[in-house]
Write a protein that holds these residues in place. Structure first.
Motif, PDB file in Angstrom:
ATOM      1  N   GLY A  31      52.426  37.774  46.236  1.00 19.48           N
ATOM      2  CA  GLY A  31      53.049  38.573  45.186  1.00 19.48           C
ATOM      3  C   GLY A  31      52.579  40.014  45.164  1.00 19.48           C
ATOM      4  N   TYR A  32      51.265  40.209  45.317  1.00 15.91           N
ATOM      5  CA  TYR A  32      50.733  41.572  45.194  1.00 15.91           C
ATOM      6  C   TYR A  32      51.212  42.498  46.305  1.00 15.91           C
ATOM      7  N   GLU A  33      51.703  41.924  47.400  1.00 18.32           N
ATOM      8  CA  GLU A  33      52.165  42.783  48.501  1.00 18.32           C
ATOM      9  C   GLU A  33      53.382  43.616  48.103  1.00 18.32           C
ATOM     10  N   SER A  34      54.185  43.099  47.179  1.00 15.85           N
ATOM     11  CA  SER A  34      55.303  43.923  46.725  1.00 15.85           C
ATOM     12  C   SER A  34      55.094  44.477  45.322  1.00 15.85           C
ATOM     13  N   THR A  35      54.168  43.903  44.557  1.00 16.94           N
ATOM     14  CA  THR A  35      53.998  44.380  43.179  1.00 16.94           C
ATOM     15  C   THR A  35      52.714  45.177  42.967  1.00 16.94           C
ATOM     16  N   GLY A  36      51.705  44.939  43.790  1.00 18.76           N
ATOM     17  CA  GLY A  36      50.416  45.584  43.569  1.00 18.76           C
ATOM     18  C   GLY A  36      49.599  44.905  42.487  1.00 18.76           C
ATOM     19  N   ILE A  37      50.084  43.761  41.994  1.00 20.00           N
ATOM     20  CA  ILE A  37      49.372  43.068  40.906  1.00 20.00           C
ATOM     21  C   ILE A  37      48.735  41.783  41.437  1.00 20.00           C
ATOM     22  N   ILE A  38      47.421  41.716  41.289  1.00 14.91           N
ATOM     23  CA  ILE A  38      46.653  40.542  41.700  1.00 14.91           C
ATOM     24  C   ILE A  38      46.798  39.443  40.644  1.00 14.91           C
ATOM     25  N   HIS A  39      46.792  38.195  41.080  1.00 17.02           N
ATOM     26  CA  HIS A  39      46.756  37.084  40.125  1.00 17.02           C
ATOM     27  C   HIS A  39      45.435  36.353  40.258  1.00 17.02           C
ATOM     28  N   GLY A  40      45.057  35.655  39.196  1.00 18.85           N
ATOM     29  CA  GLY A  40      43.793  34.935  39.172  1.00 18.85           C
ATOM     30  C   GLY A  40      43.607  34.061  40.404  1.00 18.85           C
ATOM     31  N   LYS A  41      44.699  33.443  40.886  1.00 16.99           N
ATOM     32  CA  LYS A  41      44.571  32.513  42.010  1.00 16.99           C
ATOM     33  C   LYS A  41      44.282  33.244  43.332  1.00 16.99           C
ATOM     34  N   ASP A  42      44.478  34.545  43.362  1.00 17.04           N
ATOM     35  CA  ASP A  42      44.246  35.295  44.605  1.00 17.04           C
ATOM     36  C   ASP A  42      42.763  35.572  44.868  1.00 17.04           C
ATOM     37  N   ILE A  43      41.916  35.393  43.840  1.00 21.52           N
ATOM     38  CA  ILE A  43      40.527  35.858  43.960  1.00 21.52           C
ATOM     39  C   ILE A  43      39.534  34.753  43.612  1.00 21.52           C
ATOM     40  N   PRO A  44      38.303  34.830  44.162  1.00 24.07           N
ATOM     41  CA  PRO A  44      37.292  33.847  43.807  1.00 24.07           C
ATOM     42  C   PRO A  44      36.848  34.034  42.354  1.00 24.07           C
ATOM     43  N   TRP A  45      36.693  32.931  41.661  1.00 26.15           N
ATOM     44  CA  TRP A  45      36.347  32.992  40.235  1.00 26.15           C
ATOM     45  C   TRP A  45      35.085  32.168  40.014  1.00 26.15           C
ATOM     46  N   PRO A  46      34.129  32.657  39.240  1.00 21.88           N
ATOM     47  CA  PRO A  46      32.900  31.889  39.028  1.00 21.88           C
ATOM     48  C   PRO A  46      33.160  30.601  38.243  1.00 21.88           C
ATOM     49  N   SER A  47      32.243  29.642  38.364  1.00 24.00           N
ATOM     50  CA  SER A  47      32.385  28.373  37.642  1.00 24.00           C
ATOM     51  C   SER A  47      32.224  28.603  36.136  1.00 24.00           C
ATOM     52  N   GLU A  48      32.749  27.669  35.342  1.00 22.55           N
ATOM     53  CA  GLU A  48      32.601  27.767  33.883  1.00 22.55           C
ATOM     54  C   GLU A  48      31.125  27.810  33.505  1.00 22.55           C
ATOM     55  N   LYS A  49      30.332  27.031  34.250  1.00 25.77           N
ATOM     56  CA  LYS A  49      28.900  26.984  33.969  1.00 25.77           C
ATOM     57  C   LYS A  49      28.282  28.373  34.157  1.00 25.77           C
ATOM     58  N   ARG A  50      28.627  29.012  35.303  1.00 24.72           N
ATOM     59  CA  ARG A  50      28.070  30.335  35.586  1.00 24.72           C
ATOM     60  C   ARG A  50      28.540  31.347  34.546  1.00 24.72           C
ATOM     61  N   LEU A  51      29.808  31.254  34.159  1.00 22.50           N
ATOM     62  CA  LEU A  51      30.345  32.180  33.157  1.00 22.50           C
ATOM     63  C   LEU A  51      29.582  32.071  31.838  1.00 22.50           C
ATOM     64  N   SER A  52      29.146  30.875  31.518  1.00 19.97           N
ATOM     65  CA  SER A  52      28.467  30.667  30.232  1.00 19.97           C
ATOM     66  C   SER A  52      27.013  31.134  30.280  1.00 19.97           C
ATOM     67  N   ALA A  82      47.121  50.341  45.023  1.00 14.67           N
ATOM     68  CA  ALA A  82      48.311  49.987  44.241  1.00 14.67           C
ATOM     69  C   ALA A  82      47.897  49.419  42.889  1.00 14.67           C
ATOM     70  N   SER A  83      46.855  48.576  42.885  1.00 16.35           N
ATOM     71  CA  SER A  83      46.412  47.943  41.635  1.00 16.35           C
ATOM     72  C   SER A  83      45.920  48.980  40.625  1.00 16.35           C
ATOM     73  N   LYS A  84      45.247  50.028  41.124  1.00 12.07           N
ATOM     74  CA  LYS A  84      44.782  51.090  40.223  1.00 12.07           C
ATOM     75  C   LYS A  84      45.972  51.712  39.477  1.00 12.07           C
ATOM     76  N   LEU A  85      47.059  51.953  40.226  1.00 19.74           N
ATOM     77  CA  LEU A  85      48.244  52.564  39.607  1.00 19.74           C
ATOM     78  C   LEU A  85      48.891  51.614  38.612  1.00 19.74           C
ATOM     79  N   ARG A  86      48.979  50.339  39.021  1.00 22.13           N
ATOM     80  CA  ARG A  86      49.618  49.371  38.128  1.00 22.13           C
ATOM     81  C   ARG A  86      48.823  49.256  36.830  1.00 22.13           C
ATOM     82  N   ARG A  87      47.506  49.224  36.929  1.00 27.24           N
ATOM     83  CA  ARG A  87      46.680  49.127  35.716  1.00 27.24           C
ATOM     84  C   ARG A  87      46.903  50.317  34.784  1.00 27.24           C
ATOM     85  N   ALA A  88      47.284  51.453  35.394  1.00 28.87           N
ATOM     86  CA  ALA A  88      47.552  52.645  34.584  1.00 28.87           C
ATOM     87  C   ALA A  88      48.999  52.664  34.099  1.00 28.87           C
TER      88      ALA A  88
END
Lengths: 158, 477, 88
Positions: A3-24, B306-312
Motif C-alpha cells: 500500500g505505501y508504495e502508492s500512498t506513502g502511508i505505512i500500516h502497523g502490519k508493515d513494521i515490527p512492533w514490540p510485545s505487549e509485555k515490552r510495551l508495558s 513520502a511518509s513525512k509529507l503525508r504526516r504533514a
C-alpha cells in the motif's frame, strides 16, 4: 504492491512492533523504515546496541528488549522514521516522541493537534518534553492511550 | 510587489546585513551580499524576467542555476547576462531585453588572455568535484577547481535534510553542512578555487577555455576531472512556459540558498526523491504544498520521504499528471488528469487545482556537453539517466587524462558522487605524479564504499547501468 | 494551445509534429530546420523533451536517436573576451 508504495502511508502490519509485555515495561522504539535504504545512523547512535544491521542496506534489526527508549535515534534518523512510544505509566495515557522540523517550535506545556500518518487530526496532545539535536526536535506528546499506534505527527495551534 | 524573503526557518539561518540597491528599469531594488540579480528581483515580486522572441510570451527565471537562459537581461549595457548566477552589485543597471539597445561601448578594452599550464583541472564544485580536488591536492597535485556559481557545494548547499548513507561518511548530516565542510577542506588542502568561472570548451590535448568573468583563460591540463552534475528534465504540457513553472532545482536554489520563497501554493510534479524532498523543504519554509502528482503507479522516491509529507497532510496522487497550466501572465492553477497503464489520459478525470507555482521534478539527466565536445565515446544508459561516457573502473573516459565523477557519470546519490570524486581524485593524481601507498588506500576505500552503496534494491539500477558502460583496457568502438 | 519545447527559440510541440509530418525525422535535422536548441541555452532544456517526442512519433528507441553535435562555447560569452589578445 504494498500500500505505501502508492500512498506513502505505512500500516502497523508493515513494521515490527514490540510485545505487549515490552510495551508495558517502559518507553520503546518504533522504526517505520521498510525499504532497505543504504543508511546506518540509527545503528551507530544507539547506546544500547538495540539496533543492528549486517549490510548497510539491511532493514534495521530491532531488539526491543535491549532498547531503553532514550529516543536518541528519533532525532538522528535522516528519514524521520523513528518514534518512541511509552504505554507503561498510565491506564489512560501514553507518550509518543516524534521528530519535528517545522516552525513554529512547540514548547513544553503547549496543547497541539496530534496527527496520524495521513496528517489528519486524531486528538489533542500535550507537549511534555522537547529535545533538540542538530535542529531536529524530538517532541514528546501525551495523548489518550488508545492512539499509541496512530499518532505520528503534530501541528502547533497558532 | 510583495517581499518574499524568508525571515525565520527551522534549519537555515539567513544572515542579511549591509543591504544595498541596484537599478532595475529605473526602480531601486534592495539586495544583500551573496544574492544574485535574479534572486533579489524575485524577492521583490518580479515574475516576468523575459519576453519570448517570437510568441511574445512572458517567462520566469525557471532553472536558477545558469543552465536555461530564461533569466537573461541586460546588465550595465551587456546583453544576455544570466542574472540567476550573476551576483548583485551596488549601483548596477539592470534591464529586461525588448527595448532597442544602445550601441555597445566600443572604447572598452579587450582584456588580455591568460594562458597557463596546470596539473589537474576539476570542473564543477559540487560533492564530486570538491572531493576529487581535495584528494588530488592532499596528495601533492597542483589543482585548479572551476565553478560558474559564486558559492561552492553545488546542489549540496540547498539540501536542508539529513543525508542517508554511512554514518562514517556524512549520514545524518544536512547536505548544506556537508557542502560547506567540503568547500572548507578544499581551501585548506590548497586547491586553487575559481568561482564565477565558466568552462566554455575543450580543445586538443586537454586544453580548456574558461570565461573568468573579466577575461578569457586558457589552461593546458595534464588531467581533468569533469563533475558538473546533472540537468533537469522538463515536461511538455499546455502553457508549460508560464512564469511560476520552475524546475525543482530552481525552487530549491531560490528558497534554500537565497532565502526567497517561490510563492504561496505549490503543485509538485514528480514523486521521486527530488520532488519529495523539495516538497518537504517548501513546507519547512512555510509554503503550502497543495498536492504531489506522479505519473507512475508508484512513488519513485523513498517511502520515508513520502511518509513525512503525508504526516504533514500533503496528498500524493500516483497515476496522475499535469495536463495544462492555467493563467496568462503567471500561473493561477493547473488542470490534472489520471493516466491509465499505457500512459494515456483517462477521460473524465480532469480536475483543477489552485496554485501559483508548478514545480517540475521529473528526473535528471547527466550534464554531458563538455564530454561530447571532448570526443568521449558516449552511450545511452537508461539506468544512469541518459547519455554517459564509457569509462574505466577508475572513471577515466575514452579520452586519456579526462575523468568523470558524480551525476555527470550517471545519476546516483550524493554519497556516491563524493566517493566517485575521491576515486577520480586519486586516479588522476596517480596518473600524473605516480602511485603511492596513500593513493592506493584512497582508491580501495572509495571503491569499497561505492560497492556498498550499490547493494540493496535501490542500488540495482545504477549497478546495472555502470556495468553497461565500464570497460577494461582499450575502450571499445 | 501552446506547449513550448524550446524556450529560447519559441518552438512549440505543434511545430515539431508538423516538421516530423513533413519528413524531418532526426533531431539534428529538426534542429537545423527549426533552430531548436540553437538559442542561448544551447539545448539544455529542449533536447530531453524532443528526444521523447521524436521517439514517440517515429517509434525509435531513445537509445537509437541521434543527438546534436556539441560545439563550443558551452555558454554564452561576450565578444570582448574572445577578442582579447596580447597574452600575458
Amino acid at each position: 504492491m504494498k500500500g505505501y508504495e502508492s500512498t506513502g502511508i505505512i500500516h502497523g502490519k508493515d513494521i515490527p512492533w514490540p510485545s505487549e509485555k515490552r510495551l508495558s515495561q517502559g518507553p520503546v522504539v518504533i522504526i517505520e523504515c521498510v525499504e532497505n535504504i543504504p543508511c546506518n545512523p540509527c545503528v551507530k547512535v544507539c547506546p544500547k546496541e538495540a539496533i543492528s544491521k549486517t549490510e548497510i542496506t539491511d532493514l534495521p534489526d530491532i531488539d526491543h528488549e535491549k532498547c531503553s527508549g532514550c529516543a536518541l535515534c528519533v532525532t538522528e534518523c535522516p528519514g524521520l522514521a523513528i518514534f518512541v512510544v511509552d504505554c507503561s505509566y498510565s491506564e489512560t495515557k501514553c507518550r509518543i516522541t516524534i521528530p519535528y522540523e517545522y516552525l513554529p517550535r512547540p514548547n513544553k506545556g503547549d496543547t497541539v493537534h496530534a496527527l496520524d500518518r495521513k496528517g489528519d487530526m486524531v486528538c489533542e496532545g500535550e507537549v511534555v518534553r522537547v529535545r533538540e539535536s542538530g535542529k531536529t526536535l524530538g517532541v514528546t506528546l501525551e495523548v489518550p492511550r488508545e492512539y499509541a499506534r496512530d499518532v505520528r505527527g503534530m501541528r502547533v495551534i497558532e | 510587489m510583495s517581499e518574499k524573503r524568508i525571515r525565520e526557518h527551522p534549519v537555515l539561518d539567513f544572515q542579511r546585513k549591509d543591504g544595498f540597491f541596484f537599478d532595475f528599469e529605473g526602480k531601486q531594488v534592495l539586495a544583500y551580499p551573496g544574492e544574485t540579480i535574479a534572486s533579489a528581483l524575485y524577492a521583490q515580486g518580479l515574475q516576468r524576467f523575459t519576453e519570448s522572441k517570437l510568441l511574445k510570451r512572458p517567462r520566469g527565471f525557471f532553472c536558477a542555476i545558469g543552465k536555461c537562459s530564461s533569466c537573461i537581461m541586460r546588465v550595465n549595457g551587456v546583453p544576455h547576462v544570466r542574472t540567476c548566477i550573476t551576483p548583485a552589485r551596488e549601483g548596477m543597471k539592470v534591464e529586461r531585453h525588448g527595448a532597442m539597445p544602445e550601441f555597445p561601448d566600443t572604447t572598452l578594452p579587450c582584456p588580455k588572455v591568460k594562458e597557463e599550464n596546470i596539473e589537474v583541472a576539476v570542473i564543477g564544485g559540487g560533492p564530486a568535484g570538491l572531493s576529487a580536488a581535495i584528494v588530488a591536492a592532499e596528495n601533492g597535485a597542483d589543482v585548479h577547481l572551476f565553478d560558474e556559481n559564486t558559492n561552492l557545494g553545488g546542489q549540496l548547499v540547498k539540501q536542508t535534510h539529513q543525508f542517508f548513507g554511512r554514518y562514517e561518511e556524512h549520514a545524518g548530516t544536512r547536505g548544506t553542512d556537508i557542502g560547506k565542510d567540503l568547500a572548507k577542506r578544499a581551501e585548506e588542502a590548497g586547491v586553487n578555487i575559481h568561482t564565477n568561472s565558466t568552462v566554455l570548451g575543450y580543445y586538443h590535448k586537454n586544453k580548456i577555455a574558461v570565461d573568468a568573468g573579466n577575461r578569457l583563460e586558457i589552461y593546458g591540463c595534464e588531467g581533468i576531472v569533469y563533475a558538473t552534475g546533472a540537468v533537469e528534465n522538463f515536461l511538455a504540457f499546455e502553457n508549460n512556459d508560464l512564469p511560476g513553472i520552475y524546475g525543482a532545482g530552481g525552487v530549491q536554489t531560490l528558497m534554500n540558498e537565497y532565502g526567497v520563497i517561490p510563492g504561496d501554493r505549490v503543485l509538485m510534479v514528480g514523486a521521486g526523491n527530488v520532488g519529495l524532498i523539495v516538497s518537504y523543504q517548501l513546507l519547512q519554509a512555510g509554503v503550502d504544498v497543495v498536492e504531489v502528482v506522479e505519473a507512475m503507479p508508484t512513488i519513485g522516491g523513498y517511502q520515508v520521504h513520502a511518509s513525512k509529507l503525508r504526516r504533514a497532510g500533503v496528498p500524493i496522487s500516483t497515476g496522475h499528471t499535469v495536463k495544462k497550466a492555467l493563467g496568462n501572465e503567471q500561473v493561477e492553477g493547473a488542470v490534472l488528469h489520471e493516466l491509465d497503464e499505457n500512459w494515456e489520459p483517462v477521460t473524465g478525470t480532469e480536475r483543477t487545482v489552485e496554485c501559483d507555482i508548478i514545480c517540475i521534478a521529473v528526473g535528471l539527466k547527466p550534464d554531458n556537453h563538455f564530454l561530447r565536445l571532448a570526443g568521449c565515446k558516449m552511450k545511452y544508459v537508461r539506468e544512469l539517466g541518459g547519455m554517459v561516457p564509457l569509462r574505466t573502473e577508475t572513471l577515466e573516459t575514452s579520452v586519456e587524462g579526462l575523468f568523470v565523477a558524480g551525476d555527470s557519470a550517471g545519476i546516483e546519490e550524493a554519497t556516491v558522487a563524493i566517493l566517485e570524486g575521491e576515486l577520480t581524485g586519486a586516479a588522476v593524481t596517480e596518473k600524473i605524479k605516480g602511485g603511492s601507498e596513500k593513493l592506493l588506500a584512497v582508491k580501495k576505500r572509495a571503491r569499497a564504499g561505492i560497492e556498498e552503496m550499490r547493494k540493496g534494491p535501490y542500488g540495482q539500477r545504477p549497478l546495472e547501468g555502470v556495468r553497461a558502460c565500464t570497460f577494461e583496457g582499450v575502450c571499445p568502438e | 494551445m501552446t506547449t513550448v519545447v524550446c524556450r529560447c527559440e519559441d518552438i512549440t510541440e505543434d511545430d515539431i509534429l508538423e516538421a516530423i509530418r513533413d519528413g524531418y525525422r532526426e533531431i539534428e535535422v529538426i534542429k537545423r530546420h527549426l533552430r531548436l536548441g540553437m538559442g542561448p541555452c544551447q539545448g539544455k532544456t529542449c533536447i530531453p523533451i524532443i528526444e521523447r517526442i521524436v521517439a514517440r512519433e517515429t517509434g525509435c528507441k531513445t537509445q537509437e536517436l541521434d543527438i546534436p553535435t556539441a560545439r563550443p562555447p558551452s555558454r554564452q560569452v561576450s565578444f570582448s573576451l574572445l577578442a582579447g589578445d596580447d597574452r600575458d
